[in-house]
Design an enzyme around this catalytic site. Sequence first.
Site, PDB file in Angstrom:
ATOM      1  N   HIS A  65       3.537   4.907   4.207  1.00 33.66           N
ATOM      2  CA  HIS A  65       3.267   4.645   5.780  1.00 33.66           C
ATOM      3  C   HIS A  65       2.845   6.516   5.989  1.00 33.66           C
ATOM      4  CE1 HIS A  65       3.369   3.988   9.922  1.00 33.66           C
ATOM      5  NE2 HIS A  65       4.013   5.931   9.732  1.00 33.66           N
ATOM      6  N   ASN A 118       1.051  -1.431   0.004  1.00 38.28           N
ATOM      7  CA  ASN A 118      -0.113   0.175  -0.055  1.00 38.28           C
ATOM      8  C   ASN A 118       0.770   1.586  -0.291  1.00 38.28           C
ATOM      9  OD1 ASN A 118       0.645   0.027   2.625  1.00 38.28           O
ATOM     10  ND2 ASN A 118      -1.371  -0.322   3.499  1.00 38.28           N
TER      11      ASN A 118
HETATM   12  P1  IDP Z   1      -1.918   1.958   8.600  1.00 38.78           P
HETATM   13  O1  IDP Z   1      -0.825   2.289   7.400  1.00 38.78           O
HETATM   14  O2  IDP Z   1      -2.675   2.742   7.242  1.00 38.78           O
HETATM   15  O3  IDP Z   1      -1.499   2.473   9.655  1.00 38.78           O
HETATM   16  P2  IDP Z   1      -2.013  -0.303   9.466  1.00 38.78           P
HETATM   17  O4  IDP Z   1      -3.165  -0.965  10.100  1.00 38.78           O
HETATM   18  O5  IDP Z   1      -0.922   0.076  10.976  1.00 38.78           O
HETATM   19  O6  IDP Z   1      -2.097   0.975   8.864  1.00 38.78           O
HETATM   20  O7  IDP Z   1      -1.250  -1.603   9.188  1.00 38.78           O
HETATM   21  C1  IDP Z   1       0.702  -1.631   9.060  1.00 38.78           C
HETATM   22  C2  IDP Z   1       0.360  -1.499   7.303  1.00 38.78           C
HETATM   23  O8  IDP Z   1       0.680  -3.280   7.814  1.00 38.78           O
HETATM   24  C3  IDP Z   1       0.072  -1.723   6.927  1.00 38.78           C
HETATM   25  O9  IDP Z   1       0.221  -0.393   5.753  1.00 38.78           O
HETATM   26  C4  IDP Z   1       0.269  -2.658   6.018  1.00 38.78           C
HETATM   27  O10 IDP Z   1       1.170  -2.429   4.941  1.00 38.78           O
HETATM   28  C5  IDP Z   1       0.528  -3.772   6.981  1.00 38.78           C
HETATM   29  N1  IDP Z   1      -1.009  -4.546   6.893  1.00 38.78           N
HETATM   30  C6  IDP Z   1      -2.161  -4.353   7.534  1.00 38.78           C
HETATM   31  N2  IDP Z   1      -2.858  -5.083   7.454  1.00 38.78           N
HETATM   32  C7  IDP Z   1      -2.768  -5.993   6.556  1.00 38.78           C
HETATM   33  C8  IDP Z   1      -3.087  -7.140   6.589  1.00 38.78           C
HETATM   34  O11 IDP Z   1      -4.629  -8.037   6.365  1.00 38.78           O
HETATM   35  N3  IDP Z   1      -2.520  -8.002   5.644  1.00 38.78           N
HETATM   36  C9  IDP Z   1      -1.611  -7.905   5.037  1.00 38.78           C
HETATM   37  N4  IDP Z   1      -0.790  -6.340   5.697  1.00 38.78           N
HETATM   38  C10 IDP Z   1      -1.337  -5.155   6.283  1.00 38.78           C
HETATM   39 MG    MG Z   2      -0.583   2.435  11.558  1.00 36.18          MG
END
Ligand code: IDP
Ligand code: MG
Length: 149
Positions: free
Chosen positions: A115, A112
Amino acid sequence: MERSFIMIKPDGVQRGLVGEIVKRFETKGFTLVGLKFMAVSQELAEQHYDVHRERPFFKGLIEFITSSPVVAMVWEGDGVVGASRAIIGATNPLSASPGTIRGDYGVTVGRNLIHGSDALETAQREIALWFKDEELVSWQPSAQPWLYE
Ligand code: IDP
Ligand code: MG
């Protein structure tokens, strides 16, 4: 003024989106106060994502973040923490609105692109983790009076 930690992840760098992503923060009116292109150590990646240590995706996330260089940045401005999250879009790029970085360029949560700190306290912790004080530059852009009344 408020500061946020923003990192272009390995997929954003590999896909040639560094300029496009930086441009969105720049043209919004935020001020760049720190930037470095770097490989991420296992230790730094694990510290950065410490809150996700028990999640099933943690191992894959650390492998991904350490697999290829990233661009680590600090951006400054009124409300920059919340505004950056809006510019970045929802965690899952398929749910992220068009016009956001993830909405425009991504298709899966594990790739994605970027960060951004999720709150003021998180931003302070992340900036201290990724940057030394002397790597951050306080300066006054000449456009400031045209951005703030
Ligand atoms: P954020 O980056 O939007 O704050 P978070 O929930 O903090 O999202 O998760 C951190 C990072 O972990 C996400 O940006 C993504 O790269 C990864 N991530 C989160 N959920 C998943 C998942 O279900 N599968 C794979 N990677 C995930
Ligand atoms: Mg996060």
